[in-house]
Structure formats: C-alpha cells, structure tokens
Design a protein around this motif. Structure first.
Motif, PDB file in Angstrom:
ATOM      1  N   ALA A 175       0.826  -1.212   0.000  1.00 61.35           N
ATOM      2  CA  ALA A 175       0.000   0.000   0.000  1.00 61.35           C
ATOM      3  C   ALA A 175       0.856   1.256   0.000  1.00 61.35           C
ATOM      4  O   ALA A 175       1.879   1.332   0.684  1.00 61.35           O
ATOM      5  N   ILE A 176       0.414   2.234  -0.788  1.00 61.59           N
ATOM      6  CA  ILE A 176       0.946   3.598  -0.748  1.00 61.59           C
ATOM      7  C   ILE A 176      -0.164   4.455  -0.157  1.00 61.59           C
ATOM      8  O   ILE A 176      -1.149   4.757  -0.837  1.00 61.59           O
ATOM      9  N   LEU A 177      -0.050   4.817   1.116  1.00 65.20           N
ATOM     10  CA  LEU A 177      -1.130   5.531   1.783  1.00 65.20           C
ATOM     11  C   LEU A 177      -1.141   7.002   1.416  1.00 65.20           C
ATOM     12  O   LEU A 177      -0.091   7.648   1.308  1.00 65.20           O
ATOM     13  N   THR A 261       4.635  -3.519   6.845  1.00 61.58           N
ATOM     14  CA  THR A 261       6.078  -3.511   7.105  1.00 61.58           C
ATOM     15  C   THR A 261       6.879  -2.966   5.936  1.00 61.58           C
ATOM     16  O   THR A 261       8.093  -2.827   6.035  1.00 61.58           O
ATOM     17  N   ASP A 262       6.218  -2.679   4.828  1.00 60.96           N
ATOM     18  CA  ASP A 262       6.955  -2.216   3.651  1.00 60.96           C
ATOM     19  C   ASP A 262       6.186  -1.129   2.914  1.00 60.96           C
ATOM     20  O   ASP A 262       6.167  -1.087   1.688  1.00 60.96           O
ATOM     21  N   GLY A 263       5.532  -0.242   3.662  1.00 55.84           N
ATOM     22  CA  GLY A 263       4.622   0.719   3.059  1.00 55.84           C
ATOM     23  C   GLY A 263       5.265   2.002   2.573  1.00 55.84           C
ATOM     24  O   GLY A 263       6.420   2.316   2.853  1.00 55.84           O
ATOM     25  N   PHE A 264       4.459   2.759   1.826  1.00 59.34           N
ATOM     26  CA  PHE A 264       4.807   4.083   1.332  1.00 59.34           C
ATOM     27  C   PHE A 264       3.778   5.086   1.836  1.00 59.34           C
ATOM     28  O   PHE A 264       2.642   4.726   2.167  1.00 59.34           O
ATOM     29  N   PHE A 554       5.716  -2.213  -8.966  1.00 56.32           N
ATOM     30  CA  PHE A 554       4.644  -1.773  -9.856  1.00 56.32           C
ATOM     31  C   PHE A 554       3.587  -1.062  -9.006  1.00 56.32           C
ATOM     32  O   PHE A 554       3.324  -1.479  -7.872  1.00 56.32           O
ATOM     33  N   GLY A 555       2.974  -0.018  -9.561  1.00 51.28           N
ATOM     34  CA  GLY A 555       1.983   0.729  -8.796  1.00 51.28           C
ATOM     35  C   GLY A 555       0.748   1.060  -9.607  1.00 51.28           C
ATOM     36  O   GLY A 555       0.857   1.508 -10.757  1.00 51.28           O
ATOM     37  N   VAL A 575       4.218  -5.243  -5.859  1.00 51.97           N
ATOM     38  CA  VAL A 575       3.128  -4.440  -6.411  1.00 51.97           C
ATOM     39  C   VAL A 575       2.479  -3.645  -5.284  1.00 51.97           C
ATOM     40  O   VAL A 575       2.295  -4.162  -4.174  1.00 51.97           O
ATOM     41  N   TYR A 576       2.119  -2.410  -5.583  1.00 56.64           N
ATOM     42  CA  TYR A 576       1.508  -1.537  -4.585  1.00 56.64           C
ATOM     43  C   TYR A 576       0.271  -0.858  -5.163  1.00 56.64           C
ATOM     44  O   TYR A 576       0.243  -0.480  -6.332  1.00 56.64           O
TER      45      TYR A 576
END
Length: 629
Positions: A175-177, A261-264, A554-555, A575-576
């Motif tokens: 996820a990219i919040l 644990t690996d977010g943006f 990939f987003g 992928v996000y």
C-alpha cells in the motif's frame, strides 16, 4: 509497441522456455524469504493492435512463475500450491478478482459503468451536493459507502483502512497511503490564494519584468485544479494551515508504519509551505542550468560535463562578461571528494538558521555585457515562511525514516518542479544513505525527463546514496500546454503520446540497466498501461532482476487495474496500490477526479469491466455468489 512485440517474438522463437538466473542482488526490503521463482516464457503466435493507452494482445503468450511451494507461498497465493501464471495479455479474470467478494465485483461493474455516462461525470459535483441536501448527510454517506467511496477509498481512518491493507497484503499487494482530504474552495478563492502566495509583497513591477515567463504567477492560471483530473491540489492560505498539513502527513506516515512492514506514504511539497519558494527556486535553478549549458556548449549528456569555478570564470571572460560578484554566492560549491564539481544547492546550508535565503536565491542574468544577479525579493516574514517549509519537509522525512516508511514525493507543475526535484534529491542525500527512504517522481511527458533522471542518478552514484524514483507519464498535460501557449514560452510537453511512451520506456530501460549494474537503485513503475508492464517484466527477465529482489515495484490505483496488480502480486512481484483514505465528505474532490479519469480511459476501463462481468457470471454459474476471500 510493434518494436517491443518484434523483440519479444524473436526471443520467444529463439527459446521456447527461458529460465531466469538465480544470482540476483539482494534488495533493501523483502516481503518473503521464498525460494527464487523460475520465470518461464511460453512461445505462441501474437497479433498486436494498439489503441490509446492500452495495447490489446490477441495471443496466449504467458510468463509462468514457479518455485518449490512452502506454507508461506501457499498462503500468499490464496491457498493453492500450484505455480501461478501471469498471462501477458492480463485476461485471467479468476486470478484478478480472487481477492474480491461477489458483491464487490458487482459494485465495481456498476461504478465503472456509471463513470462512462458523460452527464454524471461532468456534473458529478452538483449532483453530489444536491443529493446531500435532499438525502441528508447520514443517508448520503451510507449510499456513497455502498458505491463510489468503498470502491476507490480504503476507509475513514487508520482503524478502518486496516482490513483493506490486510487483504491486499494477503494477495501479495502493498500500500501507498494517501490521506486524500481536500478543501473544496471556489475558483475565485483559489486564484486569490495562488496570486497572494506566489508574489512577494515587496515585489517591484519593473524588476518583475526580468523574470522568465514560465516562472511567474498568472491569475488566468491561478486555479491549478483546472484541466487536471488525476492530481490533488493544495493552495496556501497561512502558516497554520501548513502546520496542520504537516500533522496530517505525519499521521499518514504513522499509519503506513503501523499497518504494514513495507509501506509508502504519498506527499506533495506544496502542502508544506508558501509556493513562492518553489517558483523562485525553480527559476534560479533553470537560469543557472541554462548558463551552465551555455558555458559547456551543449545540452547533451550533461551528466558527463564538468565545470570548475575557474573554468566558469574563463568562460565568462570568453563571453566578454565581467562578473560583478566574486564571492561565489551564485553557485554553492560542494566538493566532497575534492574533484571540483559544481553543485547548485546544499540542503544543510538551506536548513541552517543563520543562512539568508536572499543570498542564495539569486540567478545569473546577462545585461549589457555584464553578469548581473536576478534579485528575487521577499520580506523577512516571507523568508521565514520559506525556511519553515524546509523545516517541515525535514521533520516529515525524519519521521518516515524512523517509522520504516518510504516517502513518495509527487511531481507537480513545471514551474514548481525544478525546485521540488532539487529539494527531493537533497533529501535523498541526507536520508537515503542506508536505505531508500525518499523517492522522487519523474513525469515522462516532459521533454527534459530523461536528462533530469540521468543527472540525478549519476549524482546518487557519485555520492553513494540510494536512488529512488517513480516513473509516471504525467498529470498536467492539458494545463501545461495551454499555459505555455497563452503566456508565450516553449511547450515543455512531448509532441505526441507516442513520444511520451518512448520517453517512458527510455527512462525505464535506463533505470533497469542501472539496477543490474549498481543494485542500490529502486524503481516504482507507476502505470496502468499493460504494454509498459509487459516491457518491464521482459527487461527484468533479460537482466536477471528477480521479482523477490524488491528493487522494482509496480503501482496502480485502488479500485482500478486489478487485472494487472493482483496476478503480479500473487506471483511474487512487488506491487503496490495507491490507497487513499479519509472521511466521506472530505474526499469527494478525489472521487470526482477518479470518475473523470475512468471516463477518459475508455479502452482500459472497458476491458476491466468485461473481465469483472466474466468473473461475476462464472460465480453465478458455479454457485459461488457468497464467495468470501
């Protein structure tokens, strides 16, 4: 597209099965310790036609990602231990929507269909305001949550978005919040706010004539929301509002750290301060760069061009110009390795409380055979406002680093972007020493995109910090073209969609080859274009960059392009989803843009809607209406 397919056809004809090398560099963040997957490309005939943004591939070519299954992999792939398959044409509806309930599939069909009605999209603001008045806030919000809101928005707050984050993660998607709350101010108020925040109270009209046309504010283009359907806009009102924006962004970073644990977290720098700084600093950088190009005698391969301070003085003499300044304030000379290379700005210097920005915010201007400074005038209070913008940015980056969250700095208009990119690179210098915390965004519809990217990447290698980049095509094309034509400066946008595609793939290929060579580069391929995704996967395979290395991401947007995102995620690729959240009433402007964007993506949305129907009918026929992922 045809060229890509010819290359792919040749590769497939040469080898019926291609198995990737397992000797890969290790990425900074790894979602799993699964065994290296084998990538197998199966060869079949292809017929390719191209229309708009997405190319249709009428073939059965596919990439199979297989590995010895373990419990983690079986759970990640949704409970089955068979090798997962990525079809290059992305038409596997069952795999694409395994993460959705049947109700969510039906809702998606309805929402995407409604986005194709011109009247609903064009007048959606008025319709929603009327509905709120007639239905009342509570009933209106319940209807929105059963339709558009829940399709494109993850929830209202950190607690409400957790189930969405968890389900994405279960199917291999991060996820990219983005806290997508926006002020819905009127056009006139937007113009007034923009003009007041971009022009100094102490500006001299006569001096203003010396500025480059592109880096001045104009009331006819003061509302930066016009002709933009896919980007959020902030307008400066006062310092208290910027402090509030900072608190909101800090909460977004905290939420990203707490939910994965690996977010943006996504950030726009215009949210953090007075845009006058970005406008003025952009002009300084462009003028200085143009002077550098003039002295170097070329605008090609700038990454390989060196000029020392003495060379600059010699070039000025050749041009018949006597500099009135001998202090070097026009250039900040940073020489970390004593090789005499020029650098334009130093982040630590800008952050130092004793530095007067007036001394730094000067740019070379040739007048009557003299090299004169273009004075960028602002009051002491305006200077303090600009310093606070830098300080807010620094606070946000520190929080992201401490929380293990990566900051994705969004691109903005070309008259702000040189300053934004420069500041982001300085943030990378400071915060990307051990891992990629800060990511810059490069808009490939800009003619200078490749040049800017290569120069920044070279700087990162020279100074040994991790380079993070997101590649996009761009969100401001219509607005930028109209502004350039009306004001009278060179159009910064590529001439055609095909030229933009070529630029995107050129930048993408350069980054992928650099990842193979150096390893400490991280790339976000932010695209819904299936052809671009195919190109990236093929180049990764050719360069032996493994999906599990977590160097290439990939987003795509939440609620869109699931036929690409989930098969990639379930096959081990990074992928996000861009995951917006916020209260219903406050995210209506975001929902408006999503509706407009889906209306404009007729081919891609049409394909996605057909796949949704296909999966819906399959579940009905097989008696799986109550399927629960």
């Amino acid at each position: 597209m045809a060229g890509i397919c010819r290359v792919l056809t040749q590769n497939l004809s040469r080898n019926a099965r291609i198995v990737s090398n397992s000797n890969y560099p290790i990425g900074m963040r790894t979602k799993s310790a699964a065994a290296q997957p084998n990538i197998v490309v199966e060869n079949e005939e292809k017929d390719v036609t191209s229309t708009g943004g997405n190319d249709h591939v009428s073939s059965r070519a596919k990439i199979v990602v297989s590995s010895p299954p373990n419990i983690h992999d079986i759970q990640k792939l949704g409970g089955h231990g068979q090798p997962n398959t990525i079809q290059l044409e992305f038409i596997d509806a069952k795999e694409a929507y395994r993460s959705k309930t049947t109700w969510e599939i039906f809702r998606a069909i309805v929402v995407l269909r409604m986005c194709q009605f011109d009247a609903l999209v064009t007048y959606n603001k008025e319709i929603m305001k009327f509905a709120q008045t007639v239905l009342g806030k509570r009933l209106f919000e319940r209807i929105m949550k059963a339709s558009f809101y829940s399709h494109f928005i993850a929830g209202e707050n950190q607690v409400r978005i957790q189930p969405t984050i968890d389900r994405l993660s279960k199917y291999g998607v991060g996820a990219i919040l983005d806290y997508s709350v926006e002020e819905d101010i009127s056009h006139n108020k937007a113009v007034e706010a923009e003009m007041e925040s971009c022009i100094s109270n102490e500006a001299n009209p006569e001096e203003d004539e010396g500025h480059l046309k592109q880096y001045k504010a104009y009331p006819e283009f003061g509302d930066r929301r016009e002709n933009v359907s896919s980007a959020r806009t902030y307008f400066y009102t006062d310092e208290a509002k910027c402090d509030q924006n900072l608190r909101t962004l800090l909460q977004c970073v905290d939420a990203a750290g707490a939910t994965s644990t690996d977010g943006f977290a996504a950030v726009k720098l215009t949210a953090l301060g007075r845009p006058q700084m970005l406008l003025n600093l952009s002009e300084v950088l462009i003028r200085t760069r143009d002077m550098f190009i003039q002295m170097a005698g070329t605008d090609k391969n700038l990454v390989n061009v060196k000029l020392t301070r003495q060379q600059v003085q010699n070039e000025l003499e050749k041009m018949g110009i006597q500099s009135r300044d001998s202090t070097g304030e026009w250039f900040t000379w940073m020489d970390h390795n004593n090789d005499g290379w020029i650098d334009l700005l130093d982040w630590d210097r800008l952050m130092h409380p004793d530095v007067t920005l007036k001394k730094i915010f000067t740019a070379p201007r040739i007048q009557k055979g003299q090299l004169e400074p273009l004075q960028l005038v602002f009051s002491e209070e305006e200077e303090r406002q600009m310093k606070r913008m830098l300080q807010r940015t620094d606070v946000l980056a520190k929080r992201a680093r401490d929380k293990g969250v990566r900051l994705m700095i969004d691109a903005e208009q070309t008259y702000f972007q040189p300053a934004i990119s420069r500041l982001v690179i300085e943030m990378m210098r400071k915060f990307n020493r051990k891992s990629p915390v800060i990511f810059n965004t490069y808009q490939c519809y800009l003619k200078q995109a490749y040049n800017n990217l290569t120069v920044d990447m070279e700087l990162s290698q020279r100074e040994h910090f991790h380079f993070g980049a997101k590649l996009v095509r761009g969100a401001y094309m219509e607005q930028e073209r109209a502004r350039a034509q009306e004001i009278g400066y060179a159009d910064p946008i590529n001439a055609s969609y095909e030229a933009t595609n070529q630029c995107y793939h050129k930048c993408l290929n350069h980054m992928l080859t650099s990842i193979k060579r150096y390893g400490d580069i991280n790339l976000m391929v932010a695209s819904h274009n299936e052809d671009t995704v195919r190109f990236t996967m093929r180049r990764m395979d050719e360069l032996s960059i493994g999906p599990q290395d977590q160097l290439v991401y990939f987003g795509q947007l939440l609620g869109m392009c699931d036929q690409v995102s989930f098969p990639l995620g379930q096959s081990g690729y990074a992928v996000y989803k861009y995951v917006p959240y916020g209260p219903v009433a406050d995210v209506l402007p975001y929902l408006t843009r999503r509706a407009q964007e889906n209306k404009g993506m007729l081919k891609g949305v049409g394909k996605e809607r057909n796949l949704l129907w296909q999966e819906f009918k399959r579940r009905v026929v097989q008696g799986k209406l109550f399927y629960n992922p």
